[in-house]
Design an enzyme around this catalytic site. Structure first.
Site, short mmCIF file in Angstrom:
data_model
loop_
_atom_site.label_atom_id
_atom_site.label_comp_id
_atom_site.label_asym_id
_atom_site.label_seq_id
_atom_site.Cartn_x
_atom_site.Cartn_y
_atom_site.Cartn_z
N LEU A 185 0.88 -1.17 0.00
CA LEU A 185 0.00 0.00 0.00
C LEU A 185 0.91 1.22 0.00
CD1 LEU A 185 -2.66 -0.95 2.72
CD2 LEU A 185 -2.97 -0.94 0.24
N ASP A 186 0.54 2.26 -0.72
CA ASP A 186 1.32 3.49 -0.75
C ASP A 186 1.44 4.09 0.65
OD1 ASP A 186 1.56 3.26 -3.49
OD2 ASP A 186 -0.07 4.66 -3.91
#
Length: 181
Positions: free
Chosen positions: A103-104
């Protein structure tokens, strides 16, 4: 060359490896690798949701990277788990061992990490074959038009910012369906 080491890497207070006569592109690679290995930090907001012999599932908060990366100085999920004494699978690239999906930094959400080699292989295959269904909720400013639709475009690394992704010719196939609530 022989003699005294000119460069060495430490991780968690111990020398990991030493290199003799490092220069040029090798030095650049060493600098990038050195940046990826940092002392782990604990982030109390990162909550372990599930833990067994094969996997650990966490709720990753905004501001925490999935794994150490070039140019990011903040904490990572792998670093937090290391700080807490979790043993993660040794499969995968050195800076992202055990990470099967990311996930960013600016995204919060649930992440699964592999603790065993069989779990890593099994989970990697599932994500490669796009079997897990992912649901994201986003807060947007304004009113999307249309309220429901599909974005179908190849995603790849941004040509000017390798830490960003975008719709890029030659990227990996990606389809996103969206709907306003």
């Amino acid at each position: 060359q022989r003699g005294e080491p000119e460069a060495h890497h430490t991780a968690f207070g111990q020398v990991v490896f030493q290199l003799m006569g490092v220069q040029g592109s090798h030095q650049a690679a060493l600098d990038q690798h050195r940046e990826a290995i940092r002392e782990p930090l604990d982030v109390p907001e990162l909550v372990v949701l599930y833990d067994d012999a094969d996997i650990v599932v966490v709720d990753k908060p905004v501001g925490v990277a999935a794994h150490p990366s070039h140019g990011f100085e903040g904490p990572s999920v792998t670093g937090v788990l290391a700080a807490r004494g979790y043993r993660i699978s040794t499969s995968g690239a050195p800076e992202r061992r055990g990470v099967v999906q990311r996930l960013d930094v600016g995204t919060s959400g649930v992440m699964v990490l592999a603790k065993s080699e069989p779990a890593y292989s099994h989970l990697k295959a599932q994500f490669r074959d796009r079997r897990p269904e992912k649901v994201y909720h986003a807060l947007v400013q304004g009113l999307p038009d249309p309220l429901r639709g599909t974005i179908d475009g190849p995603i790849g690394r941004h040509p000017n910012h390798d830490w960003k992704f975008g719709v890029i010719a030659g990227g990996r196939e990606s389809v996103t369906h969206y709907e306003g609530l």
